[in-house]
Design an enzyme around this catalytic site. Structure first.
Site, short mmCIF file in Angstrom:
data_model
loop_
_atom_site.label_atom_id
_atom_site.label_comp_id
_atom_site.label_asym_id
_atom_site.label_seq_id
_atom_site.Cartn_x
_atom_site.Cartn_y
_atom_site.Cartn_z
N GLU A 45 0.81 -1.22 0.00
CA GLU A 45 0.00 0.00 0.00
C GLU A 45 0.85 1.27 0.00
O GLU A 45 0.62 2.18 -0.80
CB GLU A 45 -0.94 0.01 1.21
N ASP A 85 0.98 3.96 -3.01
CA ASP A 85 0.49 5.34 -2.83
C ASP A 85 1.56 6.35 -3.21
O ASP A 85 1.29 7.34 -3.90
CB ASP A 85 0.07 5.57 -1.37
N SER A 137 -7.42 1.61 -3.84
CA SER A 137 -6.15 2.03 -3.23
C SER A 137 -5.32 2.88 -4.17
O SER A 137 -4.59 3.75 -3.72
CB SER A 137 -5.34 0.80 -2.86
N ASP A 146 -17.71 11.19 -17.82
CA ASP A 146 -18.82 10.38 -17.29
C ASP A 146 -18.59 8.92 -17.68
O ASP A 146 -18.43 8.61 -18.86
CB ASP A 146 -20.13 10.91 -17.90
N ILE A 147 -18.54 8.04 -16.71
CA ILE A 147 -18.31 6.61 -16.99
C ILE A 147 -19.66 5.93 -17.11
O ILE A 147 -20.48 5.98 -16.18
CB ILE A 147 -17.47 5.95 -15.86
N ASP A 195 -23.53 7.94 -10.65
CA ASP A 195 -24.02 6.62 -10.29
C ASP A 195 -23.21 6.08 -9.12
O ASP A 195 -22.08 6.50 -8.89
CB ASP A 195 -23.94 5.66 -11.49
#
Ligand code: NAG
Ligand code: NAG
Ligand code: NAG
Ligand code: NAG
Ligand code: NAG
Ligand code: NAG
Ligand code: NAG
Ligand code: NAG
Ligand code: NAG
Length: 688
Positions: free
Chosen positions: A317, A321, A605, A646-647, A667
């Site tokens: 992680e 990051d 993540s 917009d997906i 959404d």
């Protein structure tokens, strides 16, 4: 000072004899009422757990440090204040508050302070002080005097786990006419001590590699060695060049000393220089070798290792990051906030709370003793307690206000609403609001399990909840309306960066998708309601829903979705706060793990630091023209949906035929969509 028992002590040679009736209970005059009694409330921390043994009466001459928590005002009005400085249409946009202004706004009413102070003075208490965060009145007094004041008796209580002893009572009284001004009093019925496994035993997980909201090593695939900064190979691994190209983010050219990007880590997620160097050399050569974050180590946290194997033993992680963010924000710097000592981070049966509360304590000292929803400070049993005297524990006191919050904080960790007491969630959410008032942007991952989530880590799979296991299981803290929640997208195999993104299905984990849904604890905030209304008007799923929130009153219980759904057969809460707000790439993200190895990892993540980096870059440009950081961004995001791709492809189906589709407009899969950096910059630069 009127102190009957001190007088008695002198007369009776040291044996306190006053007020004793049945051990532990003391009668009080009619003017008084019981304020707290052990076992009276349903809060588990109020009943004496098996680890504590009640011992002898506290010596009447011992000095007790007494704190009286006062009922705070303005909890409800605070939301309007946040909107006033975050709504792009407001003339007060960007006028953040100082921490002192926040404290003043929430502090108890003058009436409360006066009434309680009068009572203390009348009873002969001297030297009453008002705490820094204004929420407490504090004084030191001999036990016998406090007993007379509260019509109670104090006994030493011994903690068999930590060996700590502390004074507590079974119940205490306060005058009826001021009871509503008092939250609670310590020493009182609560017993605070280092947590132990037993206390947190109901919160467990099994598989460390499948934890929520962090990239799974099991799902990682080796990045092809041929991959480089070419944009034609993005399908085989999303490199920094791919991410920057897809969102039209030019190389950074600014670094304001006050504007480092903050990233939260815990849970044995370490970064190591060898991994960063390998990655920068290959994929982000503008970032010089040996570039690394500044570590803010909280309550014994450890952020860095020089052992590449150790860096990855529990997941990548921190490496992910940092490697996602540096290429986007460079030459800006990064700060890592790493919470909790290694004993707590490495505890296998840990934890749903992730150290968010100890982290918030460290960046806002007033939170350490903040009272809201009948909770003061961290919750014993769910949060760590310091000093932690167990082997490997951090032996100092809890760190309060020792680090400044950065303008933007990226947090790729989360759990589920179902695992936290309602009051605990509301108190913490209110702190995100308070820091939002001060200009801090919190960016959280929406989870990697679609509408499902892991309620208990003893289960290897995410589940849904309710009697038949069909009710969706919302993520926490993404459901707090004062944070920005980020879902994940991807570009399917065979398509290019010029093709539209889809809602993510994580590589090698086809059952795992971008987290989304609706809260059971928090209602849809005003800034979002047009978006959720439109989603339901145009794309209402064909299975049933319910429309209710957990009860308003401050509640030490976990949310009960069975009660919420009632007999509706509903599977999600139509009036809850919808999440995520936005999304960003979160699949086949290439990282370097040291020793010349590169992997593709997946999860929100990765999406979280991408979005946080973009807000950091926008702040950089605003600061350069003398404006403030953007702070809480959601009202602006929803007011300007044109800032997003917009997906409209993909879904987060799950829970046996449930879940949602990515559709036109907002959404609960990909939110408003993925960033168009130049448009976002344009909108935010044009705000005051
Ligand atoms: C980048 O990778 C592509 C595809 O593997 C390859 O054709 C190209 O030569 C590489 N470019 C460089 C500069 O290595
Ligand atoms: C992810 O990367 C691997 C290895 O480069 C590739 O085989 C696969 O097609 C990619 N998956 C997607 C969904 O793009
Ligand atoms: C690095 O960490 C691994 C995993 O814990 C351990 O096996 C190894 O001995 C460590 N190496 C060094 C040099 O400390
Ligand atoms: C985790 O909890 C389980 C079940 O209570 C227990 O059997 C196990 O010993 C615990 N593991 C650790 C490392 O504490
Ligand atoms: C914690 O600190 C105290 C005071 O410095 C010391 O007496 C005690 O031994 C320490 N405990 C542990 C477990 O290190
Ligand atoms: C919601 O839509 C109504 C009607 O179009 C509009 O007046 C209102 O400003 C919108 N609210 C927000 C918060 O965007
Ligand atoms: C706090 O809890 C007590 C009972 O433990 C309850 O009587 C009181 O109403 C609660 N206070 C608030 C503000 O909800
Ligand atoms: C949740 O609510 C249901 C229905 O009202 C009730 O039967 C059940 O006992 C509740 N569960 C808990 C843990 O309170
Ligand atoms: C959800 O999307 C996946 C592809 O991402 C597709 O295979 C599946 O059929 C979709 N499910 C529904 C119910 O549309």
């Amino acid at each position: 000072m009127r102190c009957p028992c001190l007088h008695a002590l002198a007369l009776w040679g040291g044996f306190p004899v006053l007020f004793i009736t049945v051990a532990g209970t003391v009668s009080a005059p009619d003017t008084h009422t019981i304020h707290e009694r052990r076992g009276l409330s349903s809060s588990s921390q109020s009943s004496l757990s098996s680890r504590w043994t009640k011992r002898s009466r506290v010596d009447g001459t011992s000095i007790l440090p007494v704190r009286i928590g006062l009922t705070q005002s303005n909890l409800e009005a605070a939301q309007d204040q946040l909107l006033r400085i975050s709504d792009p249409a407001s003339p007060d946009y960007g006028k953040h508050w100082t921490s002192e202004q926040v404290i003043e706004f929430f502090q108890p009413s003058t009436e409360a302070i006066d009434a309680v102070t009068h009572w203390l003075v009348d009873e002969g208490i001297e030297k009453v002080t008002h705490s820094d965060n204004k929420a407490w009145l504090a004084f030191d007094a001999p036990a016998c005097l406090v007993e007379a004041l509260l019509h109670t008796e104090y006994y030493e209580h011994f903690d068999t786990v930590s060996g700590v002893a502390m004074p507590a009572c079974d119940e205490y009284h306060v005058p009826k006419h001021i009871q509503h001004h008092i939250d609670y009093i310590t020493p009182g019925v609560k017993l605070m001590a280092p947590m132990d496994m037993e206390a947190r035993g109901h919160m467990k997980y099994k598989s460390r590699v499948k934890r929520i909201d962090r990239p799974s090593m099991a799902a990682a695939t080796a990045a092809p060695v041929s991959a480089n900064n070419s944009l034609t190979t993005c399908g085989a691994g999303m490199t920094p060049a791919c991410i920057a190209a897809i969102y039209s983010i030019p190389p950074g050219d600014k670094s304001d000393a006050s504007n480092s990007l903050g990233i939260f880590e815990t849970d044995l997620q370490f970064w190591d220089q060898a991994a960063l160097n390998d990655f920068f050399a290959r994929y982000s050569p503008q970032v010089p070798q040996d570039t690394h974050p500044t570590d803010y180590l909280i309550d014994g946290g450890v952020a860095k290792t020089s052992n590449v194997s150790l860096a990855l033993i529990d997941g990548p992680e921190a490496v992910l990051d940092i490697e996602v963010a540096y290429p986007l924000v460079w030459p800006q710097q990064i700060k890592i906030y790493d919470a909790d000592d290694i004993r707590i981070q490495s505890w296998y049966n840990d934890t749903w709370s992730w150290g968010f509360n100890t982290f918030l304590d460290a960046i806002d000292g007033s939170y350490c003793t903040y009272t809201a929803y009948n909770e003061t400070g961290d919750l014993v049993g769910l949060d760590p307690t310091y000093p932690d005297p167990l082997p490997g524990g951090y032996n100092g006191t809890l760190q309060c206000g020792v680090f400044e919050p950065t303008n933007v904080i990226s947090i790729s960790y989360g759990g589920t609403e179902a695992a936290f007491p309602i009051a605990y969630q509301k108190r913490q959410c209110n702190e995100y609001l308070k820091l939002g008032l001060q200009g801090v942007t919190f960016v959280f991952g929406s989870g990697d399990n679609g509408v499902a989530e892991r309620v208990s880590f003893t289960e290897s799979d995410a589940t849904c909840i309710g009697p038949e296991g069909l009710i969706f299981n919302p993520s926490w803290p993404s459901t707090c309306p004062y944070v920005t929640s980020v879902g994940a997208t991807y570009i399917p195999t065979g398509q290019t960066i010029y093709d539209p993104e889809w809602a993510a299905v994580f590589a090698n984990e086809p059952e795992e998708t971008s987290g989304g849904g609706f809260s059971n604890v928090f209602g849809a905030p005003e800034y979002q309601r047009n978006a959720t209304d439109r989603f339901f008007a145009t794309h209402s799923p064909d299975y049933p829903y319910y429309s209710s929130l957990v009860p308003e009153e401050n509640n030490p219980a976990l949310p009960n979705v069975t009660a919420l759904a009632g007999s509706t057969g509903g599977r999600y809460n139509r009036i809850g706060r919808g999440y995520p707000d936005v999304s960003a790439l979160g699949n086949n993200i290439t990282i370097g793990i040291g020793k010349g190895e590169f992997l593709n990892v997946a999860g929100t993540s990765a999406s979280t630091p991408i979005f946080a980096s973009i807000i950091n870059r926008i702040n950089e440009e605003r600061l350069a023209v003398g404006k403030t950081a953007v702070g809480f961004v959601n009202p602006t995001l929803y007011a300007h949906p044109q800032m997003f791709n917009d997906i409209t492809k993909g879904n987060n189906t799950g829970c046996d035929g449930g879940g949602f589709n990515a559709v036109q407009g907002w959404d609960p899969v990909t939110g408003l969509g993925t960033p168009k950096y130049p448009r976002m910059l344009d909108v935010f630069l044009n705000l005051p």
